[in-house]
Each structure stands twice: as structure tokens, then as C-alpha cells.
Design a protein around this motif. Structure first.
Motif, mmCIF file in Angstrom:
data_model
loop_
_atom_site.group_PDB
_atom_site.id
_atom_site.type_symbol
_atom_site.label_atom_id
_atom_site.label_comp_id
_atom_site.label_asym_id
_atom_site.label_seq_id
_atom_site.Cartn_x
_atom_site.Cartn_y
_atom_site.Cartn_z
ATOM 1 N N LEU A 92 0.719 -1.211 0.035
ATOM 2 C CA LEU A 92 0.141 0.034 -0.029
ATOM 3 C C LEU A 92 0.751 1.163 -0.089
ATOM 4 C CD1 LEU A 92 -2.827 1.260 0.254
ATOM 5 C CD2 LEU A 92 -2.738 1.157 2.868
ATOM 6 N N LYS A 93 1.931 1.282 0.789
ATOM 7 C CA LYS A 93 2.476 2.295 0.738
ATOM 8 C C LYS A 93 3.418 2.566 -0.564
ATOM 9 C CE LYS A 93 7.139 4.029 2.668
ATOM 10 N NZ LYS A 93 8.379 3.126 3.597
ATOM 11 N N ALA A 94 3.782 1.417 -1.228
ATOM 12 C CA ALA A 94 4.472 1.818 -2.488
ATOM 13 C C ALA A 94 3.394 2.083 -3.539
ATOM 14 C CB ALA A 94 5.387 0.392 -3.010
ATOM 15 N N SER A 95 2.297 1.723 -3.458
ATOM 16 C CA SER A 95 1.068 2.093 -4.191
ATOM 17 C C SER A 95 1.005 3.704 -4.261
ATOM 18 C CB SER A 95 0.066 1.319 -4.019
ATOM 19 O OG SER A 95 0.262 0.121 -4.554
ATOM 20 N N ILE A 96 0.893 4.032 -3.017
ATOM 21 C CA ILE A 96 0.599 5.504 -2.756
ATOM 22 C C ILE A 96 1.848 6.364 -3.125
ATOM 23 C CG2 ILE A 96 0.241 7.212 -0.837
ATOM 24 C CD1 ILE A 96 -1.271 5.245 0.494
ATOM 25 N N LEU A 97 2.881 5.998 -2.870
ATOM 26 C CA LEU A 97 4.206 6.808 -3.358
ATOM 27 C C LEU A 97 4.033 6.834 -4.979
ATOM 28 C CD1 LEU A 97 6.999 5.651 -0.856
ATOM 29 C CD2 LEU A 97 5.648 7.663 -1.184
ATOM 30 N N TYR A 98 3.960 5.705 -5.579
ATOM 31 C CA TYR A 98 3.762 5.665 -7.111
ATOM 32 C C TYR A 98 2.742 6.742 -7.386
ATOM 33 C CZ TYR A 98 2.960 4.101 -11.733
ATOM 34 O OH TYR A 98 2.756 4.110 -13.203
ATOM 35 N N ALA A 99 1.670 6.633 -6.857
ATOM 36 C CA ALA A 99 0.614 7.669 -7.435
ATOM 37 C C ALA A 99 0.758 9.115 -7.091
ATOM 38 C CB ALA A 99 -0.675 7.622 -6.606
ATOM 39 N N ILE A 100 1.587 9.303 -6.039
ATOM 40 C CA ILE A 100 2.120 10.918 -5.658
ATOM 41 C C ILE A 100 3.242 11.223 -7.001
ATOM 42 C CG2 ILE A 100 3.372 12.131 -4.245
ATOM 43 C CD1 ILE A 100 2.105 10.690 -1.955
ATOM 44 N N ARG A 101 4.022 10.174 -7.007
ATOM 45 C CA ARG A 101 5.189 10.351 -8.312
ATOM 46 C C ARG A 101 4.573 10.744 -9.510
ATOM 47 N NH1 ARG A 101 9.310 5.997 -6.166
ATOM 48 N NH2 ARG A 101 10.109 7.087 -4.159
ATOM 49 N N SER A 102 3.750 9.903 -9.837
ATOM 50 C CA SER A 102 2.903 10.127 -11.063
ATOM 51 C C SER A 102 2.099 11.454 -11.252
ATOM 52 C CB SER A 102 2.053 8.910 -11.607
ATOM 53 O OG SER A 102 1.030 8.980 -10.629
ATOM 54 N N LEU A 103 1.580 11.668 -9.895
ATOM 55 C CA LEU A 103 0.707 13.031 -10.228
ATOM 56 C C LEU A 103 1.631 14.162 -10.466
ATOM 57 C CD1 LEU A 103 -1.956 12.674 -7.296
ATOM 58 C CD2 LEU A 103 -2.393 12.719 -9.791
ATOM 59 N N ARG A 104 2.982 14.071 -9.940
ATOM 60 C CA ARG A 104 3.937 15.264 -10.042
ATOM 61 C C ARG A 104 4.622 15.218 -11.576
ATOM 62 N NH1 ARG A 104 7.675 14.347 -4.656
ATOM 63 N NH2 ARG A 104 6.123 14.984 -2.942
ATOM 64 N N GLY A 105 4.531 14.300 -12.085
ATOM 65 C CA GLY A 105 4.956 13.915 -13.364
ATOM 66 C C GLY A 105 6.390 13.809 -13.422
ATOM 67 N N GLN A 106 7.160 13.311 -12.424
ATOM 68 C CA GLN A 106 8.453 12.938 -12.444
ATOM 69 C C GLN A 106 8.761 11.489 -12.561
ATOM 70 O OE1 GLN A 106 9.216 14.525 -8.360
ATOM 71 N NE2 GLN A 106 9.601 16.392 -9.317
ATOM 72 N N SER A 107 9.886 11.164 -13.191
ATOM 73 C CA SER A 107 10.002 9.810 -13.370
ATOM 74 C C SER A 107 11.364 9.580 -12.207
ATOM 75 C CB SER A 107 10.894 9.451 -14.661
ATOM 76 O OG SER A 107 9.698 9.563 -15.479
ATOM 77 N N TYR A 108 11.369 8.405 -11.625
ATOM 78 C CA TYR A 108 12.585 7.864 -10.740
ATOM 79 C C TYR A 108 13.071 6.750 -11.143
ATOM 80 C CZ TYR A 108 10.403 11.318 -7.364
ATOM 81 O OH TYR A 108 9.940 12.480 -6.873
ATOM 82 N N TYR A 109 14.246 6.783 -10.710
ATOM 83 C CA TYR A 109 15.247 5.381 -10.967
ATOM 84 C C TYR A 109 16.076 5.310 -9.734
ATOM 85 C CZ TYR A 109 18.454 2.149 -13.130
ATOM 86 O OH TYR A 109 19.284 1.169 -12.908
ATOM 87 N N ARG A 110 15.955 4.306 -9.110
ATOM 88 C CA ARG A 110 16.598 4.086 -7.651
ATOM 89 C C ARG A 110 16.596 5.209 -6.725
ATOM 90 N NH1 ARG A 110 21.984 0.480 -9.435
ATOM 91 N NH2 ARG A 110 20.856 -1.030 -10.345
ATOM 92 N N GLY A 111 15.342 5.890 -6.539
ATOM 93 C CA GLY A 111 15.077 6.836 -5.792
ATOM 94 C C GLY A 111 15.786 8.246 -6.159
#
Length: 141
Positions: A92-111
Motif C-alpha cells: 500500500l505504501k509503494a502504491s501511494i508513493l507511485y501515485a504521488i510521483r505520477s501526479l507530480r509528473g516525475q520519473s524516478y530511478y533508484r530513488g
């Protein structure tokens, strides 16, 4: 003293603890201990919330049978949820963090935040060539 390396097979040695019956009552199929713990934790949380004055008001007006049905349904959903061999809370934590990152429009690789491309080229058969698209630069004020 010399260190000794221990080697284990991670997923191979894990076993789910199961309950097959209680006293002389057989359940018909095994029930995982993790499922029983989920049920008891959710039931306990519901009872604790019911005792809080303002927040527990809606829980005071539900039928007593719902105190068994709601934790049962949530337990069923938690145990049958495919969480990629992770704890449901971690998933659930990983899903919420993924949703927040996708709303920001940023791509992450290894943090770390990746720099996005500013211009793109698309081949168009309709217009007979390449179309280019350039993102507008954000103005820093």
C-alpha cells in the motif's frame, strides 16, 4: 574468531502456518494464521474506534453482525490480494508513493529524479515526415 557464512534458500524455506480446526471442529479447509491475525486486528481497531466519542458515532449505529462481516470482507481482500510477496502495508505504501510521483509528473530511478527529455520526434505517414514536439520551459519567477 573466524566468521562462518550461512547460506539459505529464501523463498524455499518459508512455510505458511495454517489452522486446520479448533477443538473438535474441522474447518473443511486450512485457514492461514495471517488471515486470523488480520481479522482480529481489524475487529480490534473497529471496537477501539467505536469507543472514541465523535469518530465512533457511525459505528455505534451499525448492526452487531456487521462487526463480523466488515473484518471478514477486509481480511478476505487482504489475504487474496497479490502483493508480490510483500506485506500488504508495504504494498500500500509503494502504491501511494507511485501515485504521488505520477501526479507530480516525475520519473524516478533508484530513488533519484530523472531528467526528462525536452523534445520528441514522431514519424507521421500522414504528413510524410517527422513531427517534433517541444515541452515548454517552466518560467522561474
Amino acid at each position: 574468531m573466524k566468521k562462518i557464512d550461512l547460506y539459505t534458500l529464501n523463498d524455499f524455506t518459508k512455510h505458511d502456518r495454517k489452522i486446520y480446526g479448533f477443538k473438535n471442529l474441522s474447518f473443511g479447509r486450512p485457514i492461514r494464521v495471517k488471515s486470523v491475525l488480520y481479522f482480529l486486528v481489524i475487529l480490534t481497531i473497529m471496537i477501539i474506534i467505536r469507543c472514541i466519542p465523535i469518530i465512533g458515532y457511525p459505528l455505534k449505529h451499525i448492526v452487531a453482525v456487521m462487526y463480523l462481516i466488515i473484518p471478514g470482507v477486509l481480511t478476505y481482500l487482504l489475504t487474496d490480494l497479490e502483493t508480490e510477496q510483500r506485506n500488504p502495508l508495504t504494498y500500500l505504501k509503494a502504491s501511494i508513493l507511485y501515485a504521488i510521483r505520477s501526479l507530480r509528473g516525475q520519473s524516478y530511478y533508484r530513488g533519484k529524479v530523472l531528467e526528462r527529455r525536452k523534445s520528441y520526434k514522431f514519424y507521421s505517414k500522414i504528413q510524410g515526415g517527422y513531427l517534433t514536439y517541444k515541452e515548454q520551459e517552466e518560467e522561474n519567477q
